[in-house]
Design an enzyme around this catalytic site. Structure first.
Site, PDB file in Angstrom:
ATOM      1  N   ARG A 299       0.596  -1.063  -0.303  1.00 29.55           N
ATOM      2  CA  ARG A 299      -0.237  -0.123   0.354  1.00 29.55           C
ATOM      3  C   ARG A 299       0.772   1.799   0.143  1.00 29.55           C
ATOM      4  NH1 ARG A 299      -2.173   0.636   5.254  1.00 29.55           N
ATOM      5  NH2 ARG A 299      -1.078   2.421   5.844  1.00 29.55           N
ATOM      6  N   HIS A 303      -3.552   4.643   4.304  1.00 27.82           N
ATOM      7  CA  HIS A 303      -4.551   3.307   4.435  1.00 27.82           C
ATOM      8  C   HIS A 303      -6.203   4.414   4.230  1.00 27.82           C
ATOM      9  CE1 HIS A 303      -7.522   0.575   5.945  1.00 27.82           C
ATOM     10  NE2 HIS A 303      -8.605   1.056   6.383  1.00 27.82           N
ATOM     11  N   TYR A 312       3.901   5.296  11.761  1.00 27.52           N
ATOM     12  CA  TYR A 312       4.436   3.901  11.712  1.00 27.52           C
ATOM     13  C   TYR A 312       5.149   3.343  10.635  1.00 27.52           C
ATOM     14  CZ  TYR A 312       0.227   3.519   8.553  1.00 27.52           C
ATOM     15  OH  TYR A 312      -0.874   3.634   7.609  1.00 27.52           O
TER      16      TYR A 312
END
Length: 405
Positions: A299, A303, A312
């Site tokens: 990805r 998100h 993160y």
């Protein structure tokens, strides 16, 4: 009773198999590594460098993909990415309530989507914009969902593409039930299975594999030999949780515990995804039960547009995956093989820009639905209770128009 050695499967050279209920330390390390790297069992037909890799098993499934067909797959991915980037920008400008990017996952979606036959059925989550495109769904229909004007207005029976599912993993149960129905209705197997039999494909991410609904779907599909392809897009991050926090082993190996085959494919390789999905669908159409595909991809964006991935994950990780870009490898292959020149690439980009401009114009001028639409398509047939609620609500709104508060 199965032997302990079947509990886990080490990568080549990872050490001996476990001989007890607990894996060896070497196996734990090998398993964790295999969740973040492709591993030795990664099926790949087109490398990141654009080199074609031969496969005795899967080459027959892409034997019909000539230069023109590969150019078509390239075009699909470019248009889908450009539309995705435009929608992402429109959300930032306040035109969409939220957007779920697919950047980096174009090959997994276009490759698997193009593997489907017209009579097959697809169950998406909320990120399968590329699959929707391959099923003939107007991209403008997707914008209404994220502008909060509708829940998806396409005819899912006509396009054989189910409405988006927001609840994580819930579509797996829906797909399992649908595929079981195909089996019960006699739409699987037979002498002419390749032409008339049906199969279903269900999309979900690596994070969904930790949901109970997914495992229940695995159980039901396995018990009833449902013609269902479970297509897991492992993009390495379940929002902020990495894959190694969800599984000790590569996700495709989970299929073994349910008694059906699992396979890992390079999710950034459109040829690989096309071939593997065609194989899996063929298995299902011939009555050989469900198959799990783990499309190993990444990805490249957040998100959703409410997420900040810099909190993160490291930039270095993103840079590594940029070199595995699904579109660039096809571009390089076409250029090196003489299958396309710069004029072709420029024309495709120009078409993609026009496509994005049309989407933008539509979104900015999208009419707001009338308030009574909230009561439409809730039930197959209207009921007195629903009609009473509708009339009461419209009467309430009419009072504001008359100056009452």
């Amino acid at each position: 009773m199965p032997s302990p050695e079947q509990w886990t499967r080490p990568e080549p050279g990872a050490g001996p198999a476990a001989t007890a209920a607990e894996p060896t330390p070497e196996q734990v390390i090998a398993g964790l590594r295999a969740t973040t790297e492709g591993g030795a069992e990664l099926t790949q037909l087109l490398t990141p460098e654009g080199e074609r890799v031969s496969s005795a098993m899967f080459d027959p499934y892409v034997a019909d993909i000539d230069v023109e067909a590969l150019r078509g797959l390239y075009r699909d991915m470019v248009l889908v990415r450009r539309a995705d980037r435009e929608a992402n920008a429109m959300q930032r400008q306040g035109q969409l309530g939220i957007w779920v990017p697919l950047l980096g996952q174009e090959a997994a979606q276009v490759g698997s989507g193009r593997a489907l036959k017209p009579h097959d059925m697809a169950f998406p989550s909320y990120r399968e914009h590329g699959v929707a495109y391959t099923r003939g769904v107007d991209f403008r229909e997707l914008l209404g969902i994220f502008r909060c004007t509708d829940h998806g207005g396409w005819d899912f029976q006509q396009h054989r593409f189910h409405p988006y599912t927001i609840v994580i993993g819930n579509q797996v149960l829906n797909a399992a039930g649908y595929a079981m129905g195909q089996k019960f209705d006699g739409k699987v197997g037979g002498a002419d299975a390749e032409d008339t039999a049906e199969a279903t494909i269900c999309y979900f991410g690596d994070g969904a594999t930790s949901q109970g609904d997914v495992h229940e779907g695995f159980v039901w599909a396995a018990v009833y030999d449902a013609p269902l392809v479970f297509f897991c897009q492992n993009n390495q991050w379940a929002i902020s949780e990495p894959t190694e926090r969800q599984s000790r082993l590569p996700l495709y190996q989970r299929a073994r515990g349910y008694g059906f085959p699992g396979i890992r494919v390079d999710g950034n390789d459109v040829l690989g995804c096309l071939a593997v999905t065609r194989w899996a669908l063929e298995e299902c159409r011939h009555g050989n039960g469900p198959v799990l595909i783990e499309a190993f991809t990444y990805r490249m964006d957040a998100h959703t547009t409410t997420d900040d991935p810099t909190r993160y994950r490291l930039t270095d990780e993103l840079e590594v995956w940029k070199h595995k870009d699904p579109i660039e490898r096809v571009r390089v292959h076409l250029a090196r093989s003489g299958g396309a020149d710069q004029e072709f690439f420029d024309d495709v980009q120009a078409e993609a820009d026009r496509f994005a401009a049309e989407l933008r114009d539509y979104c900015f001028n999208m009419p707001e639905p009338p308030p009574e639409r909230v009561f439409a398509n809730v039930y197959a047939e209207a009921s007195p209770v629903l009609e009473a609620q509708r009339e009461e609500y419209l009467s309430y709104l009419a009072g504001f128009g008359a100056g009452e508060h």
